[in-house]
Design an enzyme around this catalytic site. Sequence first.
Site, PDB file in Angstrom:
ATOM      1  N   ASP A 199       0.812  -1.166   0.051  1.00  0.00           N
ATOM      2  CA  ASP A 199      -0.096  -0.044  -0.121  1.00  0.00           C
ATOM      3  C   ASP A 199       0.968   1.239  -0.028  1.00  0.00           C
ATOM      4  O   ASP A 199       0.299   2.283   0.473  1.00  0.00           O
ATOM      5  CB  ASP A 199      -1.057  -0.037   1.138  1.00  0.00           C
ATOM      6  CG  ASP A 199      -1.705  -1.304   1.294  1.00  0.00           C
ATOM      7  OD1 ASP A 199      -2.171  -1.665   0.349  1.00  0.00           O
ATOM      8  OD2 ASP A 199      -1.788  -1.758   2.600  1.00  0.00           O
ATOM      9  N   LYS A 201       2.646   2.380  -5.172  1.00  0.00           N
ATOM     10  CA  LYS A 201       3.243   1.894  -6.077  1.00  0.00           C
ATOM     11  C   LYS A 201       2.522   2.241  -7.610  1.00  0.00           C
ATOM     12  O   LYS A 201       3.285   2.597  -8.595  1.00  0.00           O
ATOM     13  CB  LYS A 201       3.543   0.233  -6.166  1.00  0.00           C
ATOM     14  CG  LYS A 201       4.433  -0.102  -4.882  1.00  0.00           C
ATOM     15  CD  LYS A 201       4.586  -1.327  -5.016  1.00  0.00           C
ATOM     16  CE  LYS A 201       3.288  -2.324  -4.674  1.00  0.00           C
ATOM     17  NZ  LYS A 201       2.884  -1.931  -3.208  1.00  0.00           N
ATOM     18  N   GLY A 233      -4.259  -3.999  -4.841  1.00  0.00           N
ATOM     19  CA  GLY A 233      -4.914  -3.001  -5.449  1.00  0.00           C
ATOM     20  C   GLY A 233      -4.124  -1.820  -5.635  1.00  0.00           C
ATOM     21  O   GLY A 233      -3.642  -1.139  -4.775  1.00  0.00           O
ATOM     22  N   HIS A 234      -4.017  -1.346  -6.948  1.00  0.00           N
ATOM     23  CA  HIS A 234      -2.950  -0.174  -7.233  1.00  0.00           C
ATOM     24  C   HIS A 234      -3.664   0.995  -7.462  1.00  0.00           C
ATOM     25  O   HIS A 234      -4.501   0.860  -8.470  1.00  0.00           O
ATOM     26  CB  HIS A 234      -2.152  -0.448  -8.420  1.00  0.00           C
ATOM     27  CG  HIS A 234      -0.934  -1.411  -7.826  1.00  0.00           C
ATOM     28  ND1 HIS A 234      -0.042  -1.888  -8.997  1.00  0.00           N
ATOM     29  CD2 HIS A 234      -0.525  -1.922  -6.766  1.00  0.00           C
ATOM     30  CE1 HIS A 234       0.914  -2.739  -8.149  1.00  0.00           C
ATOM     31  NE2 HIS A 234       0.524  -2.671  -6.909  1.00  0.00           N
ATOM     32  N   GLN A 237       1.899  -5.892  -3.357  1.00  0.00           N
ATOM     33  CA  GLN A 237       2.326  -5.764  -1.891  1.00  0.00           C
ATOM     34  C   GLN A 237       3.492  -5.247  -1.584  1.00  0.00           C
ATOM     35  O   GLN A 237       3.824  -4.395  -2.243  1.00  0.00           O
ATOM     36  CB  GLN A 237       2.080  -7.607  -1.217  1.00  0.00           C
ATOM     37  CG  GLN A 237       0.769  -7.909  -1.242  1.00  0.00           C
ATOM     38  CD  GLN A 237       0.376  -8.955  -2.757  1.00  0.00           C
ATOM     39  OE1 GLN A 237       1.365  -9.350  -3.114  1.00  0.00           O
ATOM     40  NE2 GLN A 237      -0.933  -9.068  -2.750  1.00  0.00           N
TER      41      GLN A 237
END
Length: 426
Positions: free
Chosen positions: A13, A16, A40-41, A225
Amino acid sequence: MNVTLVLGAQWGDEGKGKIVDILSKDADIVARYQGGANAGHTVVFNGKKFILHLIPSGILNPNSFCIIGNGVVIDPYALLEEIDLLGKFNISVDNRLLISNKAHLILPYHKILDKVSEECSEKSIGTTGRGIGPAYVDKFARCGIRVSEILHPEILKNHLEKNFKEKIQLITKYYGKEVEEQDYNRQISEYLEALNKIKQYVADTTFFINQQIKDGKKVLIEGAQGTLLDVDHGTYPFVTSSNPTSGGACTGLGIPPTVITNIIGVAKAYTTRVGNGPFPTELKDETGEIIRKNGFEYGSTTGRPRRCGWLDLVALKYSIMINGINSLALTKIDVLSSFAEIKVCVKYQIDGNETTEFPSDSIILDNAKPIYQVLPGWNKSLAGINAYENLPSETKEYIKFIEDYLQIPVNIISTSPERTDTIIRQ
């Protein structure tokens, strides 16, 4: 050669997605190498928020070609949802996306197993319940289903039926959960239909990406991650089921380590963690709540509130060591703008002894007490700042302190979620 790897240097988180989105404007290829739809990006582009779970963030740049590598476990439903979401904003993945034929598939029974095993466990890990762990279990038990089987429909159907029956036995007899035969027959039919829709994207991406590198194309590699969730080098067992570290990029795409020319670690200006596990700098007070509120620290996949704390330089230095990170992208520094003083962890005290070495042993780390250095805050908004010289002097001092401790430069600084609010120093 020009191959840049962007990875998370904390517990995930870190932001990225935004960094990859910015860097991908100069990339020919953007490739994802591990994880699944549990990551989730989040990218804010033209005032719109995109949350991508499987497709690389580079898809938002029309000149970038995207690859989902063999180290990723793929949920076809999640992938199709992303493709549909992008289509609503006139972003097409056609002729711009390839999925490795060696990647493994997440089956409906993996999600059931993920949830029931977590419910029955004496020590909850805090999984997202997306089936990622059980899919990797099957991969290494050599009974998983690879994407390549989509190209062999009859073999795939037989394999699916066999696996479903075995897993239903496990779910009903061991975990005591009821699954009707009619229900899993329906699931097989729907699953095969979903797989048929992604068939057009399947290819041998290993040969493709190596040829692109050989041809001198600019390649950007992204992980999901973060380092401290690595199954080998993270805070086991409170980790993910893959290798987000730089070594995972090689196995997850089929490229040699010698082609990677630049490794950028992404870290927040503070620290967060989702799920259970040790977290030395965690703030269970009003300060932690202010960071959570200012940074909108809620999981992009699950919506769970993230645990928040001060920046942990001991953990960050460990990440730099095992990944070979040569520069840092510092995100969400604007979240700290309301504090008169900012603390940074520079040592741990464990059993009465001081150390600057990060113990990945969760039992030892759980007993670590942070030793802080206090730095002055800046009490000013950083919104709209995209030049280093325009930062408050205290912000520069904070960045300089981080660079001196870690012995690597902070070359990218994000001052808000917007793409334009970014400082590129090199």
